[in-house]
Design an enzyme around this catalytic site. Structure first.
Site, mmCIF file in Angstrom:
data_model
loop_
_atom_site.group_PDB
_atom_site.id
_atom_site.type_symbol
_atom_site.label_atom_id
_atom_site.label_comp_id
_atom_site.label_asym_id
_atom_site.label_seq_id
_atom_site.Cartn_x
_atom_site.Cartn_y
_atom_site.Cartn_z
ATOM 1 N N GLY A 268 8.663 76.471 109.404
ATOM 2 C CA GLY A 268 8.958 77.892 109.270
ATOM 3 C C GLY A 268 7.752 78.785 109.530
ATOM 4 N N GLU A 271 0.448 79.363 106.180
ATOM 5 C CA GLU A 271 -0.280 80.362 105.393
ATOM 6 C C GLU A 271 -1.774 80.442 105.674
ATOM 7 O OE1 GLU A 271 1.111 77.469 104.107
ATOM 8 O OE2 GLU A 271 -0.203 76.578 102.594
ATOM 9 N N ASN A 272 -2.254 80.124 106.903
ATOM 10 C CA ASN A 272 -3.682 80.187 107.219
ATOM 11 C C ASN A 272 -4.320 81.452 106.646
ATOM 12 O OD1 ASN A 272 -3.063 78.028 109.153
ATOM 13 N ND2 ASN A 272 -2.059 79.699 110.259
ATOM 14 N N HIS A 304 6.747 84.027 100.855
ATOM 15 C CA HIS A 304 6.214 82.696 100.542
ATOM 16 C C HIS A 304 4.799 82.529 101.110
ATOM 17 C CE1 HIS A 304 6.631 78.276 99.843
ATOM 18 N NE2 HIS A 304 5.790 78.226 100.866
ATOM 19 N N GLU A 305 4.638 82.826 102.382
ATOM 20 C CA GLU A 305 3.319 82.630 103.006
ATOM 21 C C GLU A 305 2.300 83.599 102.413
ATOM 22 O OE1 GLU A 305 3.328 79.937 104.557
ATOM 23 O OE2 GLU A 305 5.482 79.833 104.914
ATOM 24 N N HIS A 308 1.071 82.382 99.076
ATOM 25 C CA HIS A 308 0.133 81.262 99.184
ATOM 26 C C HIS A 308 -1.327 81.732 99.141
ATOM 27 C CE1 HIS A 308 2.145 77.478 99.614
ATOM 28 N NE2 HIS A 308 2.786 77.755 100.731
ATOM 29 N N GLU A 327 3.132 74.128 96.744
ATOM 30 C CA GLU A 327 4.451 74.397 97.333
ATOM 31 C C GLU A 327 5.518 74.687 96.277
ATOM 32 O OE1 GLU A 327 4.604 75.313 100.139
ATOM 33 O OE2 GLU A 327 2.913 74.411 101.190
HETATM 34 N N1 B3K Z 1 2.322 74.947 104.220
HETATM 35 C C1 B3K Z 1 3.175 75.020 105.365
HETATM 36 C C2 B3K Z 1 3.808 73.735 105.722
HETATM 37 C C3 B3K Z 1 2.964 72.808 106.519
HETATM 38 C C4 B3K Z 1 3.769 71.619 106.981
HETATM 39 C C5 B3K Z 1 2.940 70.601 107.640
HETATM 40 N N2 B3K Z 1 3.718 69.538 108.233
HETATM 41 C C6 B3K Z 1 4.222 76.069 105.215
HETATM 42 C C7 B3K Z 1 4.565 76.435 103.840
HETATM 43 O O1 B3K Z 1 5.012 75.661 103.031
HETATM 44 O O2 B3K Z 1 4.348 77.555 103.495
HETATM 45 ZN ZN ZN Z 2 4.485 76.764 101.335
#
Ligand code: B3K
Ligand code: ZN
Length: 878
Positions: A268, A271-272, A304-305, A308, A327
């Site tokens: 989806g 969250e860099n 959500h992002e 994070h 998560e």
């Molecule tokens: N943290 C990412 C998911 C990464 C998946 C790697 N295979 C998105 C999320 O959960 O916000």
């Molecule tokens: Zn996440």
């Protein structure tokens, strides 16, 4: 698996060791090229372990050009390079040193979409969980946190936009036609949060003023032409920023927050730090091109992002076994946010529907694991419904046990204590205990025990003593006698004959109408005093724990709850249980061909919903919707896909015929009703389209004509798609014309064309499998785009049980072919597709054999990826 293939290694939580070295800073220079990209990295490294003699950096698919340590070039006898590591001996006297490494990569050839790759001509990255090692050699583990600077050099015309984490500190044009941009991120972070984007992108901007008065520039980057589809994402972002300040006291911490939408993305969004990269599906929307459900998805993924940034980035995971730390907690936060922004009950029901549809079967099958797994082969296989959705339920239970205020205290302690650290779930639970004074020792079992608990209910009422007693017993079929009782919060009420909550005396002597019981023993009895008539128990209100309830309620009692429950989740759930009982009894009697058999009591409860114009229309819509074929399948010891399909369709038809005039009236009233603001309209649309579904279920031509009329008049994608879904079930010219028209109209719009594929993948037309197979050769189909693969293949295998499970085995072969092909190009996506075959034990002997044969064949695929190996091997043998 062939004897000659080496089995991939399993990684265990118990083997966790702190890193021998830490990397304090990394300065990257990335020179983007059309053939090769050159990555130069300069690191300052500190020794953490005095015994360590070798620094082992992770690295995969890299061409090593040079290494310098403390400025001196290392010749190739002074290091060892393998497929996965670069080992460099370090004298034990050396406490601190610098390392400069130059590597080359080929992002153009990267179809796995992990590391640096190209999407629609633009460069972008995906590093979680272990993608950074495909960019350069590094200690690619979340407990190594470094300060990053990133310099990007690339063709000025092709890549006018060049982005990375943090703040832009320098920008210039070079003499050779290239541009140079330097970014610095002041917050130390693990490599999985690194991001780089370069391309010819349009930018939509806005601003947010934080609670402390700082201005944050908000930017959404999209492919040119999509600028007018960013409004909803931007509004959702601003709402999320405000909500996190108000609910959790968390402010954003950089001057700029960037979102980039890309069309080729494995999941989806990501969250860099400061630079979220999104699947365009979760950014782009206009009423014409996106459905109301898409709008909800965007709001929730953007939130959500963003959330994070605190739960994941500022405080990250020590190792990948702790994934649910970020998560589960962040899903809980995004669910609370969406509930606050929308109808809380309807959204809660949606969350539980998803949990039951994906997580319950996962936890009952061969891929079952606790929210904190103990081992894995490929970490990408553990971004599961269990880690995410059950993880969120575990946080929700802590919230319920502690109450809102103490939960917030615990969160404040967690943020204060661990900011800037990489921690474990233990540190989170400890903060919750310290913030509340509540002992969560037993509660911790939720982190380490797999399986869905089953709760058995027995009740007793004594009119003499006016006492009501409730006995709850917990079991865990997955772990059988090996399970230890959980600490389960049971939110409950006692209802009188009108559905009103009865006051009762709590332990503290206070009068109360609702209460959270703490179920901690295997079998436990709770006694309620001063109850002057026999009550109806309302248990697990709002779905207060992720359990299965075994309660002997007959259909009359369920019908009572369906019309009178005051907790909307339980009201809906009673309706679903009632429908399931009735439909499954028909399936079990093989009473699959007949109409006119729905019990009167059931039909009257449907009438109650139809007549109750006070109800939120979105709630009415889901209350009337029958459990899905997959829901019904879960309740059968051996799934009878065909009978379920026939019985369910007959029920739709019978309800449609019985209430034809009501549905038509609702349809017309809501169609012609214009209400201001998005939400009321969305909920009306939902109810209207539910009515349309029941009308077309009657199979009367008039209603397909009505669906066609709706298609032509539709001003929004929700209505257009509802028409398409209904027509997708029909045969004939009108259907074919509308499908062709839709394609032609939206040909240039991949997100909409995905929908066109999905409707056909999910159709129950007899030719569905043939249609889907033909669609593989459609010019718009490609295995290289994950959204397209999901829209056709995943939609078919998980959304079309009747045709996927065809007794010929052709559905399984269709899936095998896709997995084989994707194994070579995109193992992450290939591995996800194995899941439905893992359910083989739930089917009859013929299908079991067909499905296990396919799993064996998957294990024999040459150059099998670790991802697919782990999924197929566990599916077959666990
Ligand atoms: N943290 C990412 C998911 C990464 C998946 C790697 N295979 C998105 C999320 O959960 O916000
Ligand atoms: Zn996440």
């Amino acid at each position: 698996m062939l004897e000659t293939q080496v089995q991939p290694a399993t990684i265990y939580l118990k083997d966790y060791k702190q890193p021998d070295f830490s990397i304090h800073s990394i300065d990257l220079v990335v020179e983007l090229g059309e053939e090769v990209t050159t990555v130069s990295s300069s690191m300052t490294i500190k020794r953490m372990n005095h015994q360590a003699s070798t620094l082992s950096l992770n690295g995969e698919n890299l061409e090593l050009i040079s290494i310098r340590r403390n400025g001196l070039v290392l010749n190739d006898t002074s290091y060892e390079c393998t497929d996965e590591y670069l080992h460099i001996p370090i004298p034990k006297s050396e406490e601190e040193f610098t390392l400069a490494i130059v590597t080359r990569i080929k992002p153009q050839e990267n179809t796995a979409l992990e590391g640096l790759y190209k999407s629609s001509g633009n460069f972008c990255t995906q590093c979680e969980a272990e993608g950074f090692r495909k960019i350069t050699y590094f200690l690619d583990r979340p407990d190594v946190m470094s300060v990053f600077s990133t310099t990007i050099i690339g063709d000025a015309d092709l890549y006018p936009v060049m982005l990375s984490n943090g703040n832009k500190v320098e920008e210039k044009q070079l003499d050779d036609g290239r541009s140079y941009v330097k970014w610095e991120d002041p917050h130390p972070k693990p490599a999985y949060l690194f991001a780089l984007v370069a391309g010819d992108l349009a930018c939509v901007e806005d601003h947010f003023t934080t609670a402390s008065g700082r201005d944050v520039l908000l930017q959404i980057f999209v492919e040119k032409g999509n600028e007018d589809r960013c409004n909803h994402a931007m509004t959702s972002l601003k709402k999320s920023m405000k909500w996190d300040e108000e609910e959790f006291g968390r402010e954003y911490d950089l001057d700029v927050f960037m979102i980039v939408a890309v069309s080729d993305f494995n999941m989806g969004a990501m969250e860099n730090k400061g630079l979220n990269v999104f699947n365009s599906k979760y950014v782009l929307a206009s009423p014409q091109s996106a459905t109301d459900t898409d709008y909800d998805g965007i709001e929730s993924v953007i939130a959500h992002e963003y959330f994070h940034n605190w739960t994941g980035n500022r405080i990250t995971c020590r190792d990948w076994f702790q994934l649910t730390l970020k998560e589960g907690l962040t899903v809980f936060r995004d669910q609370q946010f969406s509930a606050d922004m929308n109808s809380a009950a309807v959204f809660r029901i949606g969350d539980v529907q998803r949990l039951r549809a994906a997580q319950f079967p996962e936890d009952a099958g061969p891929l079952s694991h606790p929210i904190q797994p103990q081992s894995y082969v490929e970490i990408n296989n553990f971004y599961t419904a269990t880690v995410y959705e059950k993880g969120a339920e575990v946080i929700r239970m802590i919230h319920t046990i502690l109450g809102k205020e103490k939960f917030r205290n615990g969160m404040d302690i967690y943020f204060d204590r661990h900011d800037g650290q990489a921690v474990t779930t233990e540190e989170f639970v400890k903060a919750m205990e310290d913030g509340s004074g509540i002992d969560l020792t037993q509660f911790r079992r939720w982190y380490v025990q797999a399986g869905t608990p089953v709760i058995k209910v027995t009740e007793g009422y004594n009119p003499e003593s006016q006492q009501y007693s409730l006995t709850l017993e917990q079991e865990n079929p997955k772990l059988a006698e090996n399970f230890l009782p959980y600490h389960i919060p049971v939110d409950m009420s006692l209802l009188d004959g009108n559905g009103k909550a009865i006051g009762f005396t709590t332990d503290t002597g206070a009068k109360s109408t609702g209460k959270v019981l703490n179920l901690t023993q295997k079998k436990q009895t709770f006694v309620f005093n001063d109850i002057n008539s026999e009550p109806t128990i309302s248990l697990f209100r709002g779905f207060s724990a992720p359990v299965k309830l075994e309660q002997n309620l007959d259909n009359e009692q369920l019908a009572f709850l369906f019309s009178r429950e005051t907790d909307l989740f339980n009201r809906w759930d009673a309706g679903q249980r009632l429908s399931s009982n009735i439909l499954l009894s028909q399936v079990n009697r093989h009473d699959v061909g007949s109409l006119q058999i729905l019990p009167q009591m059931y039909l009257s409860s449907i009438r109650n919903i139809l007549n109750d114009r006070e109800l939120d229309p979105a709630f009415a819509a889901i209350a009337l919707s029958l459990p899905s074929e997959q829901d019904l399948a879960q309740k059968m010891p051996v799934v009878n896909v065909d009978a379920i399909h026939i019985v369910r369709n007959n029920a739709l038809k019978e309800i449609g015929l019985k209430f034809e005039s009501d549905f038509l009236q609702i349809y017309k009233d809501l169609r012609d009703l214009k209400v201001e603001g998005n939400q009321p309209i969305a909920s009306n649309r939902k109810f209207k389209n539910t009515a349309l579904r029941f009308l077309t279920a009657t199979a009367k031509e008039d209603y397909f004509a009505l669906a066609a009329e709706q298609y032509h008049a539709a001003e929004n994608m929700t209505d257009a798609m509802a028409s398409l879904f209904n027509l997708g079930e029909s045969e004939g010219q009108i259907r074919d014309e509308i499908f062709a028209d839709f394609y032609q109209k939206w040909e240039a719009d991949p997100l909409v064309i995905d929908k066109w594929f999905t409707v056909q993948a999910m159709s129950s037309r007899p030719t569905a499998l043939e249609d889907v197979t033909n669609l593989l050769s459609h010019p718009a189909f490609t295995m290289l785009n994950p959204n397209r693969v999901r829209s056709l293949i995943a939609a078919f295998v998980s959304g079309n049980p009747v045709h996927f499970h065809e007794k010929s085995g052709k559905g399984y072969q269709f899936l095998f072919n896709a997995i084989e092909q994707l194994n070579g190009t995109n193992p992450q996506i290939a591995a996800r597709l194995v899941t439905p075959l893992g359910q083989w034990r739930r089917y009859d002997a013929v299908r079991q054999k067909l499905m296990t044969d396919k799993l064996e064949e998957i294990l024999d695929i040459s150059d099998l990826s670790n991802d697919v190996y782990e999924m197929a091997n566990k599916s077959l043998h666990n």
